[in-house]
Scaffold this motif. Structure first.
Motif, PDB file in Angstrom:
ATOM      1  N   ILE A 221      -0.980 -30.647 -48.292  1.00  0.00           N
ATOM      2  CA  ILE A 221      -0.403 -31.500 -49.336  1.00  0.00           C
ATOM      3  C   ILE A 221       0.449 -30.690 -50.304  1.00  0.00           C
ATOM      4  CG2 ILE A 221      -2.355 -31.337 -50.946  1.00  0.00           C
ATOM      5  CD1 ILE A 221      -0.292 -34.496 -50.108  1.00  0.00           C
ATOM      6  N   SER A 222       0.148 -29.422 -50.499  1.00  0.00           N
ATOM      7  CA  SER A 222       0.886 -28.626 -51.476  1.00  0.00           C
ATOM      8  C   SER A 222       2.358 -28.479 -51.100  1.00  0.00           C
ATOM      9  CB  SER A 222       0.248 -27.245 -51.626  1.00  0.00           C
ATOM     10  OG  SER A 222       0.335 -26.521 -50.404  1.00  0.00           O
ATOM     11  N   PHE A 223       2.653 -28.478 -49.815  1.00  0.00           N
ATOM     12  CA  PHE A 223       4.038 -28.332 -49.365  1.00  0.00           C
ATOM     13  C   PHE A 223       4.939 -29.411 -49.950  1.00  0.00           C
ATOM     14  CE2 PHE A 223       7.091 -30.003 -46.186  1.00  0.00           C
ATOM     15  CZ  PHE A 223       8.053 -29.006 -46.276  1.00  0.00           C
ATOM     16  N   PHE A 224       4.425 -30.631 -50.065  1.00  0.00           N
ATOM     17  CA  PHE A 224       5.266 -31.765 -50.454  1.00  0.00           C
ATOM     18  C   PHE A 224       5.603 -31.766 -51.944  1.00  0.00           C
ATOM     19  CE2 PHE A 224       3.206 -32.944 -46.507  1.00  0.00           C
ATOM     20  CZ  PHE A 224       4.283 -33.396 -45.767  1.00  0.00           C
ATOM     21  N   ALA A 225       4.902 -30.960 -52.706  1.00  0.00           N
ATOM     22  CA  ALA A 225       5.219 -30.836 -54.133  1.00  0.00           C
ATOM     23  C   ALA A 225       6.285 -29.782 -54.387  1.00  0.00           C
ATOM     24  CB  ALA A 225       3.951 -30.507 -54.920  1.00  0.00           C
TER      25      ALA A 225
END
Length: 513
Positions: A221-225
């Motif tokens: 999920i961190s990639f999408f931020a």
């Protein structure tokens, strides 16, 4: 007599390869040893490792494993050639955005040196089964991140366009598209970054799809931020809103269309009617317009049902990603995505289903909101046949089954029939030309082992001995085909074989000799 080259084959001498790697566009039209030992005597088509554009040990392990899962030597040769084709030949450049750690991956379609949003998303999907969380630049995960980041860049600069040039960081010169050289398009675009600017709703859905595929496999999920993903989603939603604009206002005045396109051409499918506006579209359906189909042919009626199916499904999937991000806009965007997904589904079920006198309730291919409808299907995904693959509907749905029965019959004007391959085609290549891609989709959406075996046999026999999945094949002449280097179709074939290994492994034990 076959002219056999060994330069790319596993028998090639390293010295020859180190001098130069032949152009795969030419190499893939020729026959190469070692040939398969079956009746079709299929050519070997993989470059030697030194000439492959990306190497994944996970993919190589799958190819090795499948040798015991597939009994037929010709079928195995086709799988071994086709499944890795994108990695072997189409990762044109991989690197980073200038001065940052933002990964970028430029993926060509094959014999066309440009990156389509739709094709590249599907080319990556072929390797979904070996995708897992990894920070390594040599991983499939890194390829995915690079595709998502580069697609986001493209969408932010030219959101109505479908096909793009190499990023400046690659140092690769832009390709020339002679067909697009005199296009008149609004909004305008820069041909140094855009290869072609046909607005296709499925291109926007493809960005959502490759994003949801990456997240579902990695939970990263961190990639999408990071970088531009949230901004790209905001842009996509703005385009979707704009492309709900009808042709006329309530008082009858003609509204300004957010997108227009005209081309100097002898093909009706390469331009839009009414000076680039397209045929009139009625307000009130709740569907999003698409000027072009996933075949890159113009729509007849712009409310293109399969793309709205795909967009609805992928909005729902990516809204779950958005809802987990802690940004100032993410919560509101997630809610908007969920609501639009639901409203599109309701609109499709209300306006996209029509009553056919022979097949009953079916999905139309296109509608205009005035009551006009196109009853057909095209091989390219998204299609009506592929609706279950789009995660829009179950294959057991009666409406889908009714639609499928029409699509796979002579009542579909683009269902090509003949002794070589009977499958859906389309106006892109025209009558006579069946698309193996459609046979592959038919297999992926069937639980009938006899139907699956029949389609496997037909695709296997359609390669003209070259051992690659063509774009289309003359149903009556196996030596008459288009595009021998079409990575999406090859990857989809591999994806289908892996799906059969999981769902119906006994089919892969069939002999086609």
């Amino acid at each position: 007599m076959r002219v056999v080259s060994l330069l790319f084959s596993s028998l090639a001498a390293p010295l020859l390869v180190s001098a130069a790697c032949p152009d795969y566009a030419q190499y893939s039209t020729q026959y190469h040893a070692p040939f398969s030992s079956g009746r079709y005597n299929l050519s070997y088509q993989r470059p030697v490792p030194e000439c492959r554009t990306f190497i994944s040990q996970g993919v190589e392990d799958v190819i090795t494993r499948m040798k015991s899962a597939i009994s037929d030597p010709d079928l195995y040769q086709l799988f071994a050639n086709a499944y890795p084709n994108t990695l072997d030949t189409a990762i044109k450049w991989k690197g980073y955005a200038n001065g940052t750690d933002e990964e970028l991956t430029f993926v060509i379609t094959g014999d066309i040196n440009a990156m389509w949003l739709r094709d590249s998303a599907n080319q990556m999907q072929s390797y979904l089964s070996v995708l897992n969380a990894s920070s390594s630049p040599d991983s499939i995960a890194s390829l995915y991140r690079g595709v998502i980041n580069l697609q986001a860049r493209y969408l932010l600069t030219s959101p109505y366009c479908n096909s793009f040039q190499p990023p400046a960081e690659s140092g690769i010169a832009p390709a020339t598209n002679g067909a697009a050289s005199q296009d008149t398009v609004t909004p305008q675009y820069d041909n140094q970054s855009v290869f072609e600017c046909k607005y296709e709703l499925d291109s926007l859905a493809a960005f959502l799809e490759v994003s949801s595929n990456y997240y579902s496999a990695t939970q990263d999920i961190s990639f999408f931020a990071k970088y531009s993903w949230v901004d790209a989603i905001t842009t996509i939603l703005s385009v979707a809103d704009a492309m709900m604009t009808p042709t006329y206002a309530a008082n009858g005045s003609v509204l300004t269309s957010p997108y227009t396109f005209t081309r100097q051409t002898t093909r009706a499918s390469e331009t839009l009617e009414n000076s680039g506006l397209g045929n009139p579209t009625q307000n009130g359906t709740g569907l999003i317009r698409s000027a072009f189909r996933p075949s890159d042919d113009s729509t007849i009626y712009q409310l293109f049902v399969p793309a709205n199916m795909m967009f609805s499904s992928q909005l729902a999937a990516t809204s779950k990603i958005m809802a987990q991000l802690n940004t100032s806009t993410s919560a509101a965007l997630a809610t908007k995505m969920e609501r639009l997904s639901s409203s599109l589904r309701a609109a499709i079920e209300e306006h996209g289903i029509v009553n056919h006198p022979k097949y009953g309730q079916i999905y139309a291919y296109e509608i205009d909101g005035y009551g006009s409808q196109t009853i057909m299907d095209d091989a390219n995904i998204p299609s009506l046949l592929s609706a279950p693959l789009l995660s829009y509907i179950s294959s057991s749905s009666q409406t889908y089954q009714n639609t499928r029965a029409l699509v796979l019959s002579g009542d579909n004007p683009y269902f090509m029939r003949g002794p070589v391959l009977s499958a859906v085609g389309g106006p892109h290549d025209g009558p006579r030309y069946a698309w193996p891609m459609a046979s592959i989709v038919r297999i992926l959406t069937s639980n009938d082992s006899d139907e699956i075996t029949e389609q496997l046999r037909a695709v296997l026999g359609s390669t003209d001995g070259l051992g690659l999945v063509h774009e289309s094949v003359n149903s009556w002449n196996v030596t008459d085909w288009t595009r021998q280097w079409f990575s999406w179709a090859n990857g989809l074939f591999g994806q289908m074989i892996l799906d059969l290994e999981e769902r119906m492994p006994q089919v892969l034990k069939t002999s086609f000799q």
